[in-house]
Design a protein around this motif. Structure first.
Motif, short mmCIF file in Angstrom:
data_model
loop_
_atom_site.label_atom_id
_atom_site.label_comp_id
_atom_site.label_asym_id
_atom_site.label_seq_id
_atom_site.Cartn_x
_atom_site.Cartn_y
_atom_site.Cartn_z
N GLY A 38 0.82 -1.20 0.00
CA GLY A 38 0.00 0.00 0.00
C GLY A 38 0.86 1.26 0.00
O GLY A 38 1.94 1.28 0.60
N LEU A 39 0.38 2.28 -0.70
CA LEU A 39 1.09 3.56 -0.69
C LEU A 39 0.95 4.21 0.68
O LEU A 39 -0.11 4.14 1.28
CB LEU A 39 0.52 4.49 -1.76
CG LEU A 39 0.64 4.05 -3.21
CD1 LEU A 39 0.02 5.11 -4.12
CD2 LEU A 39 2.10 3.83 -3.58
N PRO A 40 2.00 4.88 1.16
CA PRO A 40 1.90 5.56 2.45
C PRO A 40 0.79 6.62 2.47
O PRO A 40 0.13 6.82 3.48
CB PRO A 40 3.27 6.21 2.64
CG PRO A 40 4.17 5.55 1.67
CD PRO A 40 3.32 5.00 0.57
N GLU A 41 0.58 7.28 1.33
CA GLU A 41 -0.43 8.33 1.24
C GLU A 41 -1.85 7.78 1.21
O GLU A 41 -2.79 8.48 1.57
CB GLU A 41 -0.23 9.18 -0.02
CG GLU A 41 1.14 9.77 -0.20
CD GLU A 41 2.11 8.83 -0.93
OE1 GLU A 41 3.19 9.31 -1.28
OE2 GLU A 41 1.81 7.65 -1.13
N ASP A 42 -2.01 6.53 0.74
CA ASP A 42 -3.34 5.95 0.60
C ASP A 42 -3.19 4.44 0.47
O ASP A 42 -2.84 3.93 -0.59
CB ASP A 42 -4.04 6.52 -0.64
CG ASP A 42 -5.47 6.07 -0.79
OD1 ASP A 42 -5.84 5.00 -0.26
OD2 ASP A 42 -6.24 6.78 -1.45
N GLY A 43 -3.46 3.72 1.54
CA GLY A 43 -3.33 2.27 1.55
C GLY A 43 -4.30 1.56 0.64
O GLY A 43 -4.15 0.36 0.37
N GLY A 44 -5.29 2.28 0.11
CA GLY A 44 -6.24 1.69 -0.84
C GLY A 44 -5.64 1.50 -2.22
O GLY A 44 -6.25 0.88 -3.09
N ILE A 45 -4.45 2.04 -2.43
CA ILE A 45 -3.71 1.87 -3.68
C ILE A 45 -2.42 1.14 -3.34
O ILE A 45 -1.67 1.57 -2.46
CB ILE A 45 -3.41 3.22 -4.36
CG1 ILE A 45 -4.72 3.94 -4.69
CG2 ILE A 45 -2.56 3.03 -5.60
CD1 ILE A 45 -4.54 5.37 -5.13
N ALA A 46 -2.18 0.03 -4.02
CA ALA A 46 -0.99 -0.77 -3.73
C ALA A 46 -0.23 -1.04 -5.03
O ALA A 46 -0.83 -1.10 -6.10
CB ALA A 46 -1.39 -2.08 -3.05
N VAL A 47 1.08 -1.22 -4.89
CA VAL A 47 1.93 -1.42 -6.05
C VAL A 47 2.90 -2.58 -5.81
O VAL A 47 3.51 -2.67 -4.75
CB VAL A 47 2.75 -0.14 -6.37
CG1 VAL A 47 3.64 -0.35 -7.58
CG2 VAL A 47 1.85 1.06 -6.55
N ASP A 48 3.00 -3.43 -6.80
CA ASP A 48 4.04 -4.44 -6.86
C ASP A 48 4.99 -3.96 -7.96
O ASP A 48 4.73 -4.13 -9.14
CB ASP A 48 3.45 -5.82 -7.19
CG ASP A 48 4.51 -6.91 -7.31
OD1 ASP A 48 5.71 -6.59 -7.50
OD2 ASP A 48 4.14 -8.08 -7.24
N TRP A 49 6.07 -3.33 -7.56
CA TRP A 49 6.99 -2.72 -8.51
C TRP A 49 7.63 -3.75 -9.43
O TRP A 49 7.82 -3.50 -10.62
CB TRP A 49 8.06 -1.92 -7.77
CG TRP A 49 7.52 -0.71 -7.09
CD1 TRP A 49 7.16 -0.62 -5.78
CD2 TRP A 49 7.23 0.55 -7.68
NE1 TRP A 49 6.67 0.63 -5.53
CE2 TRP A 49 6.70 1.37 -6.67
CE3 TRP A 49 7.37 1.08 -8.96
CZ2 TRP A 49 6.32 2.69 -6.89
CZ3 TRP A 49 6.98 2.39 -9.19
CH2 TRP A 49 6.48 3.18 -8.16
N ALA A 50 8.01 -4.88 -8.89
CA ALA A 50 8.71 -5.90 -9.68
C ALA A 50 7.83 -6.48 -10.78
O ALA A 50 8.30 -6.71 -11.89
CB ALA A 50 9.21 -7.02 -8.76
#
Length: 156
Positions: A107-119
């Protein structure tokens, strides 16, 4: 039919349902065709896709109308497509369909409702509806994509 847009696409938005008339405009996909054959609900979806994918945020309207399906795609099956593009899985119920998705999204620190798997280039967000995916959240998603170089060299 489980896919609408170019293969490969720079950004694939995965959704749990198909627009009406998909077969009729699949050979030449356009935002106008999707909107014309469907309800306001699909206008919101393609608009939010354009707001995220457009290289210049303020030009999303012309990008939606003229270039959306040259750069992006919609996928209706719960399996990530191969390629170097980004995978955007929208909605919690939709994510649950991806039983074999091996992702490590944070989850993004600014909004845990958005998450990213960078790899794996996987982006998880609320469903693309204005109530759930506000302009602030669109800006956060654009920030993630910008950090990853998504917009570099991307023109309309």
């Amino acid at each position: 039919m489980d896919y609408l847009g170019p293969v490969p696409a720079r950004l694939v938005l995965y959704l749990p349902h198909r627009p009406e008339g998909l077969a009729s405009f699949a050979h030449a996909p356009s935002a106008q065709a999707v909107i014309a054959a469907n309800s306001n609900h699909w206008r919101k979806i393609v608009t939010l896709l354009a707001k995220v994918a457009c290289p210049v945020a303020e030009d999303w309207r012309s990008f939606r109308d003229d270039h959306l399906f040259a750069q992006t795609a919609l996928c209706f099956s719960p399996t990530l497509k191969t390629g170097d593009g980004w995978h955007w899985v929208a909605g919690q119920a939709n994510l649950q369909r991806f039983t074999s998705l091996d992702q490590d999204a944070r989850g993004l620190p600014e909004d845990g409702g958005i998450a990213v798997d960078w790899a794996r280039r996987v982006l998880l967000s609320p469903y693309p509806d204005y109530r759930q995916l506000s302009n602030q959240r669109v800006s956060l998603i654009r920030g993630v994509l910008a950090q990853a170089g998504f917009y570099d060299g991307l023109g309309c």
